[in-house]
Design a protein around this motif. Structure first.
Motif, PDB file in Angstrom:
ATOM      1  N   GLY A 119      13.839  70.476 140.014  1.00 38.34           N
ATOM      2  CA  GLY A 119      12.478  70.342 139.521  1.00 38.34           C
ATOM      3  C   GLY A 119      12.164  71.129 138.270  1.00 38.34           C
ATOM      4  O   GLY A 119      11.014  71.146 137.814  1.00 38.34           O
ATOM      5  N   LEU A 120      13.170  71.792 137.696  1.00 38.11           N
ATOM      6  CA  LEU A 120      12.958  72.599 136.502  1.00 38.11           C
ATOM      7  C   LEU A 120      13.210  71.809 135.225  1.00 38.11           C
ATOM      8  O   LEU A 120      13.906  70.787 135.235  1.00 38.11           O
ATOM      9  N   THR A 121      12.646  72.293 134.134  1.00 35.84           N
ATOM     10  CA  THR A 121      12.855  71.690 132.817  1.00 35.84           C
ATOM     11  C   THR A 121      13.746  72.620 132.007  1.00 35.84           C
ATOM     12  O   THR A 121      13.284  73.658 131.510  1.00 35.84           O
ATOM     13  N   PRO A 122      15.043  72.282 131.846  1.00 36.84           N
ATOM     14  CA  PRO A 122      15.936  73.181 131.101  1.00 36.84           C
ATOM     15  C   PRO A 122      15.695  73.124 129.600  1.00 36.84           C
ATOM     16  O   PRO A 122      15.485  72.059 129.020  1.00 36.84           O
ATOM     17  N   THR A 123      15.735  74.291 128.978  1.00 41.62           N
ATOM     18  CA  THR A 123      15.766  74.426 127.536  1.00 41.62           C
ATOM     19  C   THR A 123      17.018  75.226 127.184  1.00 41.62           C
ATOM     20  O   THR A 123      17.238  76.305 127.742  1.00 41.62           O
ATOM     21  N   VAL A 124      17.842  74.686 126.303  1.00 46.14           N
ATOM     22  CA  VAL A 124      19.123  75.304 125.973  1.00 46.14           C
ATOM     23  C   VAL A 124      18.986  76.159 124.720  1.00 46.14           C
ATOM     24  O   VAL A 124      18.444  75.706 123.705  1.00 46.14           O
ATOM     25  N   LEU A 125      19.471  77.393 124.801  1.00 50.14           N
ATOM     26  CA  LEU A 125      19.510  78.272 123.636  1.00 50.14           C
ATOM     27  C   LEU A 125      20.925  78.283 123.076  1.00 50.14           C
ATOM     28  O   LEU A 125      21.886  78.550 123.798  1.00 50.14           O
ATOM     29  N   VAL A 126      21.052  77.987 121.788  1.00 56.18           N
ATOM     30  CA  VAL A 126      22.344  78.126 121.119  1.00 56.18           C
ATOM     31  C   VAL A 126      22.492  79.588 120.735  1.00 56.18           C
ATOM     32  O   VAL A 126      21.694  80.120 119.971  1.00 56.18           O
TER      33      VAL A 126
END
Length: 221
Positions: A119-126
């Motif tokens: 149920g989470l919204t992933p945001t990817v950090l480079v």
């Protein structure tokens, strides 16, 4: 009620830096502190030394099955690293990183999928770039044979080039999965000399580096 945000990843996500005495501690400019200052309810699952497999295991254990909110994912820095002491002793042998690139990509894709299932919204950090020279000095000071390592490497640039492969991979995987991607790496590289934003160990941001990292992330949330 404040917005919930989760952090998952390694020491960069946790806000760890090396102080003037050569000891690791949390930086006040790191993401956990800065997010709290902005009013977020922070759930910090970032751990020093974490690789993608460990992050996935922790996420499965610690995250509820029906979570809500955004989760910031920053990985790759430990996966791309090598056993430098072993390389120094056996420079003619074949050596693989902590997590081979193909396995890293496979596990990162599975992790992002699993986070969404919860149920989470992933945001990817480079992740930000590193300084090969400083990092070489760090691990040779800890006992790795520098001559042996250089016989295997060929040239120092291979250290940051290899880290770049994983940084590019995690960004590509995030985009392929339709996740927001925050390219912290590019923001560091826009500086005239990004090395001034790194600690003496060559791999962790310093206070100024974490300020830039946190400002970049907060500007995208």
């Amino acid at each position: 009620m404040s917005d919930s945000i989760y952090l998952l990843g390694d020491s960069v996500a946790a806000g760890v830096y090396m102080n003037a005495k050569g000891r690791y501690q949390l930086c006040e400019q790191g993401l956990p502190s800065r997010l709290k200052q902005q009013g977020f309810e922070v759930h910090n699952l970032a751990r020093m030394g974490a690789k993608v497999s460990q992050a996935a295991d922790l996420a499965n254990r610690a995250l509820p099955d029906k979570a809500t909110g955004r989760i910031l994912v920053c990985l790759g820095g430990n996966d791309c690293d090598f056993d430098w002491a072993d390389i120094g002793q056996h420079p003619e042998s074949q050596h693989t990183p902590n997590t081979p690139l193909d396995i890293f990509c496979e596990k990162a894709r599975a992790l992002l999928s699993r986070l969404r299932q919860k149920g989470l919204t992933p945001t990817v950090l480079v992740p930000p770039p590193i300084d090969s020279s400083r990092y070489f000095a760090t691990f040779t000071a800890r006992g790795a044979d520098g001559r042996g390592v250089m016989r295997w490497l060929g040239h120092l640039c291979r250290i940051h080039e290899w880290q770049e492969l994983y940084a590019m991979a995690i960004g590509d995987i995030g985009r392929e999965a339709g996740c927001p991607v925050i390219n912290v790496r590019s923001r560091f590289l826009l500086e005239r000399d990004y090395r001034q934003l790194l600690c003496q160990d060559g791999i962790h941001p310093n206070a100024q580096g974490y300020q830039l990292l946190s400002d970049t992330v907060l500007g995208c949330l």
